[in-house]
Write a protein that holds these residues in place. Sequence first.
Motif, PDB file in Angstrom:
ATOM      1  N   ASN A   1      48.343  35.867  49.948  1.00 53.60           N
ATOM      2  CA  ASN A   1      47.015  36.812  49.851  1.00 53.60           C
ATOM      3  C   ASN A   1      46.256  36.333  48.752  1.00 53.60           C
ATOM      4  O   ASN A   1      44.864  36.470  48.819  1.00 53.60           O
ATOM      5  CB  ASN A   1      47.548  38.237  49.736  1.00 53.60           C
ATOM      6  CG  ASN A   1      48.218  38.894  51.062  1.00 53.60           C
ATOM      7  OD1 ASN A   1      47.995  38.123  52.015  1.00 53.60           O
ATOM      8  ND2 ASN A   1      48.871  39.594  50.952  1.00 53.60           N
ATOM      9  N   THR A   2      46.513  35.800  47.479  1.00 56.75           N
ATOM     10  CA  THR A   2      45.887  35.224  46.584  1.00 56.75           C
ATOM     11  C   THR A   2      45.082  33.995  46.652  1.00 56.75           C
ATOM     12  O   THR A   2      43.768  34.083  46.685  1.00 56.75           O
ATOM     13  CB  THR A   2      46.848  34.935  45.417  1.00 56.75           C
ATOM     14  OG1 THR A   2      47.487  36.240  45.145  1.00 56.75           O
ATOM     15  CG2 THR A   2      45.776  34.760  44.029  1.00 56.75           C
TER      16      THR A   2
ATOM     17  N   ILE B   1      39.769  31.609  48.882  1.00 57.71           N
ATOM     18  CA  ILE B   1      39.247  30.503  49.650  1.00 57.71           C
ATOM     19  C   ILE B   1      38.263  31.499  50.195  1.00 57.71           C
ATOM     20  O   ILE B   1      37.048  30.815  50.654  1.00 57.71           O
ATOM     21  CB  ILE B   1      40.364  30.107  50.776  1.00 57.71           C
ATOM     22  CG1 ILE B   1      41.121  29.127  49.977  1.00 57.71           C
ATOM     23  CG2 ILE B   1      39.536  29.416  51.945  1.00 57.71           C
ATOM     24  CD1 ILE B   1      42.268  28.654  50.620  1.00 57.71           C
ATOM     25  N   LEU B   2      38.372  32.577  50.914  1.00 57.30           N
ATOM     26  CA  LEU B   2      37.334  33.446  51.700  1.00 57.30           C
ATOM     27  C   LEU B   2      36.227  33.734  50.718  1.00 57.30           C
ATOM     28  O   LEU B   2      35.080  33.406  51.237  1.00 57.30           O
ATOM     29  CB  LEU B   2      37.926  34.672  52.165  1.00 57.30           C
ATOM     30  CG  LEU B   2      37.191  35.531  52.949  1.00 57.30           C
ATOM     31  CD1 LEU B   2      36.567  34.833  54.012  1.00 57.30           C
ATOM     32  CD2 LEU B   2      37.730  36.722  53.477  1.00 57.30           C
ATOM     33  N   GLY B   3      36.553  34.184  49.344  1.00 55.81           N
ATOM     34  CA  GLY B   3      35.420  34.264  48.386  1.00 55.81           C
ATOM     35  C   GLY B   3      34.527  33.107  48.294  1.00 55.81           C
ATOM     36  O   GLY B   3      33.158  32.876  48.387  1.00 55.81           O
ATOM     37  N   TRP B   4      35.151  31.779  48.182  1.00 56.45           N
ATOM     38  CA  TRP B   4      34.701  30.652  47.964  1.00 56.45           C
ATOM     39  C   TRP B   4      33.844  30.435  49.445  1.00 56.45           C
ATOM     40  O   TRP B   4      32.764  29.939  49.301  1.00 56.45           O
ATOM     41  CB  TRP B   4      35.590  29.369  47.949  1.00 56.45           C
ATOM     42  CG  TRP B   4      34.962  27.980  47.701  1.00 56.45           C
ATOM     43  CD1 TRP B   4      34.619  27.793  46.400  1.00 56.45           C
ATOM     44  CD2 TRP B   4      34.941  27.194  48.573  1.00 56.45           C
ATOM     45  NE1 TRP B   4      34.057  26.342  46.735  1.00 56.45           N
ATOM     46  CE2 TRP B   4      34.451  25.994  47.874  1.00 56.45           C
ATOM     47  CE3 TRP B   4      35.289  26.971  49.979  1.00 56.45           C
ATOM     48  CZ2 TRP B   4      34.026  24.762  48.748  1.00 56.45           C
ATOM     49  CZ3 TRP B   4      35.139  25.832  50.620  1.00 56.45           C
ATOM     50  CH2 TRP B   4      34.491  24.646  49.938  1.00 56.45           C
ATOM     51  N   LEU B   5      34.475  30.731  50.572  1.00 56.13           N
ATOM     52  CA  LEU B   5      33.408  30.188  51.826  1.00 56.13           C
ATOM     53  C   LEU B   5      32.364  31.159  51.899  1.00 56.13           C
ATOM     54  O   LEU B   5      31.168  30.820  52.377  1.00 56.13           O
ATOM     55  CB  LEU B   5      34.517  30.496  52.944  1.00 56.13           C
ATOM     56  CG  LEU B   5      35.452  29.418  53.293  1.00 56.13           C
ATOM     57  CD1 LEU B   5      36.431  29.664  54.409  1.00 56.13           C
ATOM     58  CD2 LEU B   5      34.849  28.313  53.392  1.00 56.13           C
TER      59      LEU B   5
ATOM     60  N   PHE C   1      41.663  40.694  43.699  1.00 53.15           N
ATOM     61  CA  PHE C   1      40.327  40.577  43.073  1.00 53.15           C
ATOM     62  C   PHE C   1      39.747  39.526  42.251  1.00 53.15           C
ATOM     63  O   PHE C   1      38.890  39.137  42.581  1.00 53.15           O
ATOM     64  CB  PHE C   1      40.274  42.111  42.464  1.00 53.15           C
ATOM     65  CG  PHE C   1      40.080  43.217  43.555  1.00 53.15           C
ATOM     66  CD1 PHE C   1      39.166  43.226  44.292  1.00 53.15           C
ATOM     67  CD2 PHE C   1      40.871  44.394  43.468  1.00 53.15           C
ATOM     68  CE1 PHE C   1      39.124  44.309  45.338  1.00 53.15           C
ATOM     69  CE2 PHE C   1      41.118  45.432  44.338  1.00 53.15           C
ATOM     70  CZ  PHE C   1      39.878  45.424  45.186  1.00 53.15           C
ATOM     71  N   GLY C   2      40.844  39.144  41.377  1.00 51.78           N
ATOM     72  CA  GLY C   2      40.464  38.167  40.491  1.00 51.78           C
ATOM     73  C   GLY C   2      40.361  36.607  41.239  1.00 51.78           C
ATOM     74  O   GLY C   2      39.255  36.153  41.089  1.00 51.78           O
TER      75      GLY C   2
END
Length: 138
Positions: free
Chosen positions: A40-41, A46-50, A110-111
Amino acid sequence: MRLAPGVFLGGMVGTGLRLGIDQALPHADTDFTASTLIANTIGAFILGWLVAGLWTRPGLPAWVKAALGTGVLGSFTTYSAVMVSLVALGAAGFPTLGWIYLAATLLLGFGAAALGLQLGAQLRHRVLPDIPDAGSTL
């Protein structure tokens, strides 16, 4: 419906990756599930980066977003498994461990997402090759 094959194939990839982590870090139902926390981390990062980087690029085909976001990352991350772990830990008499697990999941998630968004924003300014949109008619 045109996006379904991308999501399906991405889901197969994400599920395989998740299975690999679960096999590398096996656990009992009443253990601290490190494999879920790690998956999950990583997925949140990766989702934030994308989202901040690749998704903002003009002309990115919808099938790429669907295959990577919903397909790969949707099957790789399993926040429902967090809830199952919390219930199992509580039922086994380890509620404090459950709260620690939940706090770690939220803080690391979140981090990782924030870091991914920050690093992904740097990607916006780089020149990347065009991804053909021919796959959108899958």
